[in-house]
Design an enzyme around this catalytic site. Structure first.
Site, PDB file in Angstrom:
ATOM      1  CG  ASP A  36     -55.529 -50.839  54.635  1.00 29.14           C
ATOM      2  OD1 ASP A  36     -54.669 -51.196  55.463  1.00 29.14           O
ATOM      3  OD2 ASP A  36     -55.802 -51.496  53.616  1.00 29.14           O
ATOM      4  CG  ASP A 293     -15.205 -22.360  62.425  1.00 30.85           C
ATOM      5  OD1 ASP A 293     -14.174 -22.661  63.059  1.00 30.85           O
ATOM      6  OD2 ASP A 293     -16.096 -21.617  62.871  1.00 30.85           O
ATOM      7  N   GLY A 437     -16.710 -31.353  68.255  1.00 32.25           N
ATOM      8  CA  GLY A 437     -16.198 -32.038  69.425  1.00 32.25           C
ATOM      9  C   GLY A 437     -15.365 -31.184  70.346  1.00 32.25           C
ATOM     10  CG  MET A 438     -13.611 -27.571  69.001  1.00 35.39           C
ATOM     11  SD  MET A 438     -11.966 -28.280  69.073  1.00 35.39           S
ATOM     12  CE  MET A 438     -11.201 -27.225  70.290  1.00 35.39           C
TER      13      MET A 438
END
EC number: 1.3.7.7
Length: 568
Positions: A36, A293, A437-438
């Protein structure tokens, strides 16, 4: 206790360690077996400070138990001699608490010069958050002494603590805003406070406690006992920060009038005074949210899961200030679930009956959260380190906004969550995490131009074809537990030029829930024409449509039919 699984919260003595490691002149001693003592290396690994953790484990071994030997008094004397703390906090771990030993008697027999507090952190009744908050409240109640109010506007700040989520940066941000207002800080606790600082808490005009998880109970106790008003709102986002500043000024003016110590009322200075250069707007979020954007984010859906404070703050920030849609939200703090739900019910999408309850998730089982994320397939997940792992398998962008965290969220740089500065940090984090994702879409359109870009060789679509399979399996202790695994659909040979009619395409014997549709080459080619950043959702929706309508094969015709039926 699910010790074999990931847990959103640490054990009770981990919460004790957070308070002890936050304060000066305070040391924690854990009465625990060797296994512990994992709490110590957690702080060593994650906490970005030059100091060693202010905690020691008094080891309890099997031989000690057999011989009736007790090491705790010896450990207390050693800590007292070597560290010279003002206060030693003693607590049992989840293992040794089963022994039901009299720790008070052991502590008294040690004869230390330091004051000793035995804290009953029962791990079977509480976890990290309740333990830490309970200990801080106990310390405030034990050491706070009546004080004459300070002559100038002043506040306490309760809540920043060791291993808190960006707490050190939040504290810097709060200090900057208070300095701009001309407000003195009386005591910050537990971070950097001593027990002598706790004595001075009642001298402040007000108490700021922005985190629901830590400090608010102590702030309310100070309000009840000494009449010190408490501000418990978290200024996350631009508009909440403006409301918070106005309320703080109003509270301090009321306190000054009551104490008859304020000749001139406080006023909010021009907002430019809160900026880093003192000349520009304090945050860029209002104009940034209106750019092209960010306008595209109005069509993106987000799922938020975490503790109470950051879940509520992040949902409101995403919807109110960035214009994103909220697909769902939840918290692992089940004792705070009702408060979180009441705060967010106007932000959650309703079900067919008009109730938003189905969009809210209160659980501390991370597999349930992973299943909800897989079902929703949002464009962005704001969660904890657990959700980061689940989203990595699902190929969904994830932003960590709440504990538990890993080392990359304990930064050296200034990265607050609160205030105007925090709003800019959160907006940047959302923008850089959510996938536009461009780049991949351009590669799909024009080729890789010699870049190292691996196109899938199986003929299957990209990793969006991977699905989260949540299955129940027996754990080692015989109890069922949910497991999360990711696997791609088995490749299946499709006829190269054959024409599949609607009748032959229908699945006959198997049920739609057990048949995974096979994509024909023409359907795959059509799917690849869909932009990358929405392709995964389109594929999943089409496959669900095919299974619901009994299609064993997805052809171009089925794809068109599904998109028309689904509105896209």
């Amino acid at each position: 206790m699910r010790l074999a699984l990931w847990m959103y919260q640490g054990t009770a003595h981990h919460g004790v360690g957070r308070i002890a490691n936050s304060m000066r002149g305070v040391h924690a001693v854990f009465h625990a077996p060797q296994g512990d003592d994992y709490v110590n290396p957690i702080f060593t690994m994650l906490e970005r400070t030059p100091d060693f953790p202010r905690m020691t484990t008094s080891i309890v071994s099997g031989r000690d138990l057999a011989q009736g030997t007790v090491r705790l008094p010896e450990t207390l004397r050693a800590v007292d001699a070597q560290v010279h703390p003002d206060l030693i906090i003693v607590c049992a771990s989840c293992s040794t608490i089963l022994l039901q030993e009299d720790l008070e008697r052991m502590a008294r027999s040690a004869g230390t010069s330091a004051e000793v507090l035995v804290y009953d952190a029962n791990p079977y009744r509480m976890q990290e958050v309740r333990s830490a908050d309970g200990l801080l409240t106990t310390l405030v109640q034990r050491f706070a002494r009546p004080q004459a109010p300070l002559p100038t506007p002043s506040v306490n700040i309760l809540g920043p603590a060791s291993l808190g989520f960006h707490n050190r940066s939040d504290l810097i941000c709060l200090r900057r805003m208070l300095a701009t207002l001309g407000v003195q800080i009386n005591v910050v606790a537990p971070l950097g406070a001593s027990i002598h600082d706790l004595e001075r808490l009642p001298a402040a005009w007000a108490t700021i406690a922005p985190y629901r998880e830590l400090g608010q109970n102590a702030a309310r106790w100070l309000e009840d006992q000494f009449g010190i008003p408490a501000l418990t709102d978290a200024p996350i986002g631009v508009q909440p920060t403006l409301r918070w500043l106005r309320r703080l000024v109003e509270t301090l003016n009321e306190a000054g009038a009551r104490l008859q110590r304020l000749s001139t009322p406080l006023r909010l200075p021009p907002l430019t005074a809160f900026s880093l250069d003192g000349m520009s707007a304090p945050s860029s979020v209002p104009w940034f949210a209106r750019t092209a954007d960010m306008e595209s984010y109005s069509m993106k859906r987000a799922f938020v899961f975490g503790d109470a404070t950051h879940t509520v703050g992040m949902v409101k920030f995403l919807r109110d200030e960035l214009g994103m849609q909220i697909a769902g939200a939840g918290t692992y703090l089940e004792e705070e679930a009702e408060w979180v739900y009441q705060e967010l019910k106007e932000y959650l999408p309703p079900d067919d009956s008009g109730s938003p309850k189905s969009s809210f998730l209160a659980t501390d089982v991370f597999q349930h959260v992973a299943r909800r994320i897989a079902d929703l397939s949002p464009e962005l997940v704001c969660g904890t380190q657990m959700e980061r792992h689940a989203c990595r398998k699902l190929d969904i962008p994830c932003l960590v906004i709440a504990p538990p965290t890993h080392i990359e969220n304990h930064l050296l740089s200034y990265r607050p969550v609160l205030g105007f500065d925090g709003a800019d940090v959160l907006a940047d984090a959302v923008y850089t995490t959510a996938t536009l994702g461009m780049e991949k879409h351009l590669i799909d359109m024009f080729g890789d131009a010699g870049l190292d870009y691996d196109e899938p060789q199986t003929g299957e679509p990209r990793t969006e074809n991977q699905e989260l399979r949540v299955e129940n399996r027996a754990s080692a202790n015989g109890h069922p537990e949910a497991g999360v695994s990711v696997g791609a659909a088995e490749p299946s040979a499709a006829p190269s030029r054959s024409v599949v009619t609607e009748e032959s395409n229908r699945a006959t014997t198997p049920s739609s829930s057990t048949v995974h549709p096979v994509w024909t080459p023409d359907a795959q080619a059509m799917l690849k024409k869909i932009p990358f950043f929405v392709r995964g959702r389109v594929q999943k929706n089409v496959e669900r449509y095919a299974m619901q309508h009994g299609y064993a094969t997805i052809t171009a015709e089925v794809l068109v039919e599904a998109r028309e039926a689904l509105g896209g």
